[in-house]
Design an enzyme around this catalytic site. Structure first.
Site, short mmCIF file in Angstrom:
data_model
loop_
_atom_site.label_atom_id
_atom_site.label_comp_id
_atom_site.label_asym_id
_atom_site.label_seq_id
_atom_site.Cartn_x
_atom_site.Cartn_y
_atom_site.Cartn_z
N HIS A 1 0.82 -1.21 0.00
CA HIS A 1 0.00 0.00 0.00
C HIS A 1 0.86 1.26 0.00
O HIS A 1 0.47 2.29 -0.56
CB HIS A 1 -0.96 -0.01 1.20
CG HIS A 1 -2.08 -0.98 1.03
ND1 HIS A 1 -2.15 -2.16 1.72
CD2 HIS A 1 -3.16 -0.95 0.20
CE1 HIS A 1 -3.24 -2.81 1.34
NE2 HIS A 1 -3.87 -2.11 0.44
N ARG B 1 -10.62 5.04 -1.10
CA ARG B 1 -10.15 4.23 0.04
C ARG B 1 -10.41 5.01 1.32
O ARG B 1 -9.58 5.81 1.75
CB ARG B 1 -8.65 3.93 -0.11
CG ARG B 1 -8.28 3.14 -1.37
CD ARG B 1 -6.77 2.91 -1.38
NE ARG B 1 -6.31 2.08 -2.46
CZ ARG B 1 -5.77 2.53 -3.59
NH1 ARG B 1 -5.64 3.84 -3.79
NH2 ARG B 1 -5.36 1.69 -4.52
N ARG C 1 -15.53 2.81 -1.07
CA ARG C 1 -15.39 1.51 -0.43
C ARG C 1 -15.57 1.65 1.07
O ARG C 1 -15.01 2.56 1.68
CB ARG C 1 -14.00 0.93 -0.75
CG ARG C 1 -13.76 -0.45 -0.17
CD ARG C 1 -12.44 -1.03 -0.67
NE ARG C 1 -11.29 -0.33 -0.14
CZ ARG C 1 -10.04 -0.55 -0.51
NH1 ARG C 1 -9.79 -1.44 -1.46
NH2 ARG C 1 -9.04 0.11 0.02
N GLU D 1 -11.58 -9.89 -4.85
CA GLU D 1 -10.14 -9.87 -4.57
C GLU D 1 -9.67 -11.13 -3.87
O GLU D 1 -8.57 -11.17 -3.31
CB GLU D 1 -9.78 -8.63 -3.75
CG GLU D 1 -10.64 -8.41 -2.54
CD GLU D 1 -10.41 -7.06 -1.88
OE1 GLU D 1 -9.32 -6.50 -2.03
OE2 GLU D 1 -11.34 -6.58 -1.20
N ASN E 1 -4.65 -6.63 -6.77
CA ASN E 1 -3.51 -6.74 -5.86
C ASN E 1 -3.71 -7.90 -4.88
O ASN E 1 -2.87 -8.79 -4.76
CB ASN E 1 -3.32 -5.44 -5.07
CG ASN E 1 -3.21 -4.23 -5.97
OD1 ASN E 1 -2.83 -4.35 -7.13
ND2 ASN E 1 -3.54 -3.07 -5.45
N ASP E 2 -4.82 -7.87 -4.17
CA ASP E 2 -5.09 -8.95 -3.22
C ASP E 2 -5.44 -10.25 -3.93
O ASP E 2 -5.11 -11.34 -3.45
CB ASP E 2 -6.22 -8.56 -2.26
CG ASP E 2 -5.71 -7.82 -1.02
OD1 ASP E 2 -4.51 -7.95 -0.73
OD2 ASP E 2 -6.49 -7.13 -0.37
N ARG F 1 2.40 -9.61 -0.61
CA ARG F 1 2.85 -8.52 -1.49
C ARG F 1 3.62 -7.44 -0.75
O ARG F 1 4.14 -6.52 -1.36
CB ARG F 1 1.66 -7.91 -2.23
CG ARG F 1 0.58 -7.26 -1.37
CD ARG F 1 -0.61 -6.97 -2.27
NE ARG F 1 -1.78 -6.43 -1.59
CZ ARG F 1 -2.17 -5.17 -1.65
NH1 ARG F 1 -1.47 -4.31 -2.35
NH2 ARG F 1 -3.25 -4.77 -1.04
N CYS G 1 -9.79 -2.12 -10.30
CA CYS G 1 -9.26 -0.98 -9.56
C CYS G 1 -7.92 -1.29 -8.92
O CYS G 1 -7.36 -0.47 -8.19
CB CYS G 1 -10.25 -0.51 -8.48
SG CYS G 1 -10.54 -1.72 -7.18
#
Length: 573
Positions: A194, A303, A347, A448, A471-472, A482, A519
């Site tokens: 992140h 976020r 979100r 995700e 990403n996840d 990650r 996203c």
């Protein structure tokens, strides 16, 4: 000139003076018995530490501008700290216990402050619960002073620096972005952490995986550094000729970015006219302003946890105050108004894992594997008042624009149904209170996890839209952390397993006739944008600074060419 190697994480070139952030020192309070004759000396050290902390807090309070409303929360907290440090009832209780039990003074302070805080948390009163965290914070400062532990204040980083650190938190990056951070070097962290994602969003050239020992031995504060992310190098103490060369390179990058301005007001289209929608990922209201000016078709991901994490003043607890309904409502309303009717996907709280948030509403968890633990929607459902408060703020703000609500880390239809039930209760409450809101705000989910992708046909029946969080999805599918530079080479978004899960999700979304977007970081990298376009994705959400560049990229290809590119990826053995 010394050359150090790293892994390019966020593109660009930087020239600036080094500032090394020291590693955080952890506080460990030991327990031991003391002699009665030693107690006076210990108590004197405690009183001296209280005086130092009180003076420090008073200075911070005096420096706060009185005319700005955002400082009201910080002022309230600092004033509370001063009162607690001088609370005669609590101090007498501590002293009586200290004299009777004869534990060392550090352990006594730790024990009694945690004991008092625990009582306040269990009182069932929101105000007292917040005071509990204040107790922990302020007497933690006293303990740090007594033990010679002085946590580094990220606000002390000079403007226009190239920062070197072992690791940073997302909160640190948010603060540093406001100081015109020129470049970032981390010895730990992955390409999709992140911190790195935020660095890309802010356009900060970043290298990770740099040898820690080399940096500590050979680079000093104030030395000139060059970060070249194209080759993954740090050049320390470069000569004048090298400096001049890289400054020319930076100027060329700026000119290239200026040329992209012609795409600001143009729609994103392929060479043969197929239109894409390019949305912005944001974590603050300030970024929404930038998104509106950068030609974004809306906000694809707000976020909200970064909104809370951005509120800092040296107190770890300030961020908790952002959980109140009114503060959230104002932030959401502001973003919706800025976007003037364009879609805004917000979100719900995705806290936990590496995104730690201090709140009286959320207990601190100690987990062996926090990325697999109590985070995101799991946290919201375990503590539904958090979700209820956020949904109230969201629905109230819905009348100011085109809102969409998104649920993170979904793994089952049951989770979605529980969230929808809470949303229905919130709408009933608002209706009974005669509070205006939009009743049919779309509620979608983040895909995700492999579980969500594999059951996307079922989830499509209870979701208004899908957004692929690649990403996840990559992390969980490949079992690769990650955030861990040791296994960074195994983190591959083009792994066939990941691509097949994405393809399955797209197929099931089309069958259910619900929108699907991406996203995650795949939405912002050249190769992956082309592959996703060929797979049928037409909605991409990315860092604001990448929107014009992606428009230019898409304009150079036809849909058939994109399909050919993705076909090669999907059909490999």
């Amino acid at each position: 000139m010394e050359v150090f190697l790293g892994i390019s994480a966020a593109g660009g070139t930087a020239v600036g003076q080094a500032f090394i952030i020291p590693d955080a020192e952890k506080r460990a309070v030991s327990q031991k018995r003391i002699k009665e004759s030693e107690s006076e000396t210990g108590w004197k050290r405690f009183e001296d530490a209280i005086n130092v902390v009180t003076q420090d807090v008073s200075k911070k309070l005096a420096l706060l501008p009185k005319e700005t409303k955002p400082n009201d929360i910080q002022r309230e907290i600092l004033e509370t700290y001063i009162l607690m440090l001088a609370d005669p009832v609590f101090l007498k209780e501590v002293k009586d216990f200290y004299k009777k039990e004869l534990f060392n003074i550090e352990y006594t302070i730790y024990l009694k402050s945690e004991e008092y805080a625990s009582k306040l948390r269990s009182a069932g009163n929101e105000y007292l619960a917040e005071r509990a965290q204040d107790i922990t914070d302020v007497f933690g400062m006293v303990l740090n002073e007594m033990m010679g532990i002085h946590p580094f204040d990220i606000n002390q980083v000079p403007e226009d620096s190239v920062v070197l650190a072992t690791t940073l938190t997302p909160t640190d990056i948010i603060v540093l972005s406001k100081k015109n951070l020129l470049g970032l070097v981390l010895t730990e962290g992955g390409l999709s952490s992140h911190v790195v994602i935020l660095a890309r969003n802010y356009g900060i050239p970043t290298l990770v995986g740099v040898n820690r020992a080399s940096i500590q031995k050979k680079i000093n504060n104030g030395e000139w550094l060059i970060i070249d992310t194209e080759v993954g190098e740090i050049l320390a103490e470069p000569d004048d000729e090298t400096l001049a060369t890289y400054r020319m390179k930076i100027q060329a990058e700026r000119e290239e970015n200026n040329l992209l301005n012609e795409y600001l007001d143009k729609p994103a289209k392929t060479k043969d006219g197929e239109e894409f929608k390019l949305f912005a990922n944001i974590g603050s209201t300030e970024e929404a302003d930038i998104a509106a000016k950068s030609g974004a078709d809306g906000i694809g991901l707000f976020r909200t946890e970064f909104l809370y994490m951005s509120m800092t003043d040296g107190s770890a607890h300030v961020s908790a105050r952002a959980f109140n309904e009114e503060g959230q409502f104002e932030a959401y309303r502001h973003v919706l108004e800025i976007m003037k009717g364009k879609p805004v996907t917000i979100r719900t709280l995705d806290a936990g894992g590496d995104k730690l948030i201090n709140s009286a509403d959320i207990p601190a968890f100690t987990e062996k594997n926090p990325l697999m633990g109590m985070r995101a929607v799991r946290l919201s459902l375990a503590y539904p008042q958090i979700l209820r408060t956020q949904l109230r703020a969201l629905y109230r703000a819905s009348v100011y624009g085109n809102l969409r609500i998104m649920l993170p880390l979904i793994t089952s239809t049951e989770q979605v149904e529980k969230c929808l039930a809470i949303a229905a209760q919130v709408r009933e409450e608002l209706e009974s209170e005669n509070v205006p809101f939009v009743k049919d705000v779309p509620v979608g989910i983040m895909v995700e996890t492999a579980a969500a992708a594999l059951t996307s046909d079922c989830l499509a029946k209870v979701s208004d839209f899908f957004s692929l969080g690649t990403n996840d999805l990559t992390q969980y599918t490949l079992a690769v952390d990650r955030e861990n530079s040791n296994v960074a080479a195994l983190y591959d978004e083009f792994n066939l397993a990941v691509l097949r899960l994405i393809d399955l999700t797209i197929t099931n979304a089309k069958k259910a006739k619900i929108p699907v977007s991406v996203c995650g970081e795949m939405a912002s990298r050249r190769d992956s944008v082309l592959v996703l376009g060929g797979m049928g994705i037409r909605n991409l959400s990315m860092g604001v600074k990448l929107i014009s560049k992606t428009k230019k990229l898409l304009s150079q290809f036809t849909i058939e060419e994109l399909k050919a590119i993705s076909s090669k990826r999907l059909n490999r053995l």
